[in-house]
Design a protein around this motif. Structure first.
Motif: not given
Ligand SMILES: NC(=O)c1ccc[n+]([C@@H]2O[C@H](COP(=O)([O-])OP(=O)(O)OC[C@H]3O[C@@H](n4cnc5c(N)ncnc54)[C@H](OP(=O)(O)O)[C@@H]3O)[C@@H](O)[C@H]2O)c1
Length: 402
Positions: A150-157
């Motif tokens: 989830s941290i990775y996905v939020r960072d992508i955004i």
């Protein structure tokens, strides 16, 4: 205890209830945080309570591998009174969260409370007010928010890699025939226990919509969405399928309004063959590409980034743990993970330890205000579709005997 261990912050847990998820969570607490490169905190289970008997609580402690010194109580009140407990994990059905969490807060205990946080937003607000009044930590246990994935996905955004995000589709459906899987008294379908797909599963579809369209916005720009919804009832009166269309108001500078489509159902699934062949369960779409997350939305392990420029990047996230040959098994119910693999509930437990160590009173990746907005969203969906629960579980009156 050696000096190395003495320098670690130890969080002493009390477990309130002894059902399925209490077991998965507690087992994960026994995993050494160093196996996930978390080196400055420790977790210790010091007590558990069952509403049915002290014997059940003691059996539970043995089963999850708690230290032999851990105490088993036959009432939740005794657990709250235990001076050695720093924080209580509330793992009863949703219907009971408000009463149980309020009992803990009134008793001066920090709380991690299972999802759905409460039955309605009014209860969530009261808990939040009580935690503030008592200067205690309170967090909704949406474990997925604390996953590295989830941290990775939020960072992508937030890095702008997929451009401005305009829309998120998110589904958590479980491909189960409710008539075969649950009798009508089961918490998944029983209105007395705040049953139904929305509060139990839909909360994860909403989690993905909110963590991609709301949480990733600058704090001052986060605005509650408007909601249009459709809900299909099961014969018990709880919902078996719910579809929500959310519009998040956003300034033109940040990209204008964004849409979230959150769906949940018992009978369908985004992953019929269990291999991801049907495609992602979550699609977060921006004007430079999209990030996809594969089923299940509550414990995902695979993502795919697809950009307009032709980039395609797949990533797999494994859950750390004691490893092969350790004899450690976790999972939920009959669904066991491979030997040595944690379930992933330790990430949210770590967040509780970090917060208490640093003096924070809320979770980093979902504060109380966001939990309340999500409860308001579910209230609105229930209102639009005439789904009510018995007054005794909707009330904010404390104490109420359930
Ligand atoms: N994060 C996740 O992945 C996840 C997964 C599953 C469930 N959950 C959440 O965790 C909560 C519990 O779910 P679960 O699957 O663990 O449920 P469960 O297996 O039915 O356990 C619930 C426990 O709550 C206690 N309880 C107290 N009053 C009760 C009542 N009137 N009826 C039933 N149980 C009562 C019981 O423990 P005692 O007898 O010991 O008091 C019971 O064992 C729910 O809010 C659910 O949404 C989260």
């Amino acid at each position: 205890m050696d000096r190395h261990n003495m320098s670690k912050f130890t969080l002493r847990w009390g477990i309130l209830a002894t059902g399925g998820i209490a077991e998965s969570f507690s087992r994960d607490l026994t995993v050494n945080p160093e196996t996930r490169n978390v080196n400055d905190i420790k977790h210790e289970i010091v007590a558990a309570a069952s509403s049915s008997s002290a014997d059940r609580a003691s059996q539970f402690l043995k089963k999850v591998g708690a230290p032999s010194s851990a105490k088993g109580y036959g009432s939740y009140e005794e657990l709250v009174a235990d001076k050695d407990v720093d924080i209580i994990y509330v793992a009863t059905p949703h219907s009971h969260h408000y009463q149980n969490a309020m009992l803990c807060l009134e008793g001066g205990k920090n709380v991690l409370c299972e999802k759905a946080f409460t039955v309605n937003a009014a209860q969530a607000k009261k808990l939040s007010e009580k935690a503030k009044e008592k200067n205690l930590f309170l967090m909704e246990a949406v474990w997925t928010r604390y996953f590295p994935l989830s941290i990775y996905v939020r960072d992508i955004i937030t890095s702008g890699k997929i451009g401005k995000v305009h829309r998120t589709f998110a589904d958590l459906s479980i491909g189960t025939l409710p008539e075969e899987a649950f009798d009508n008294s089961h918490r998944m379908v029983n209105p007395d226990l705040a049953g139904g797909a929305l509060l139990d599963l839909g909360i994860y579809a909403l989690t993905w919509v909110f963590q991609t369209l709301y949480h990733t916005q600058p704090e001052s720009a986060r605005k509650a969405p408007t909601v249009v919804s459709s809900l299909k009832k099961y014969p018990t009166g709880a919902d078996e399928m719910t579809t929500m269309l959310l519009t998040f108001p956003r300034s033109e500078e940040l990209g204008g309004d964004a849409h979230g489509i959150a769906t949940t159902a018992f009978r369908t699934t985004p992953d019929p063959d269990g291999k991801g062949s049907a495609g992602p369960a979550i699609r977060v779409q921006g004007d430079k590409g999209e990030i996809q997350v594969f089923h299940p939305a509550f414990r995902p392990s695979k993502t795919k980034l697809v950009l307009f420029d032709g980039t395609v990047e797949e990533k797999t996230f494994t859950q750390p743990g004691p490893g092969k040959g350790s004899g450690f098994y976790n999972g939920f119910g009959d669904d066991k993970n491979p030997e040595g693999e944690g379930h992933g509930m330790f990430w949210e437990a770590d967040e509780c330890a970090f917060a208490l160590k640093e003096g924070r009173k809320e979770g980093k990746y979902e504060g109380l205000q966001e939990s309340i907005v999500i409860m308001e969203t579910m209230d609105e969906v229930r209102k639009q579709n005439g789904m009510t629960y018995p007054e005794k579980i909707e009330t904010t009156k404390f104490p109420t005997q359930l």
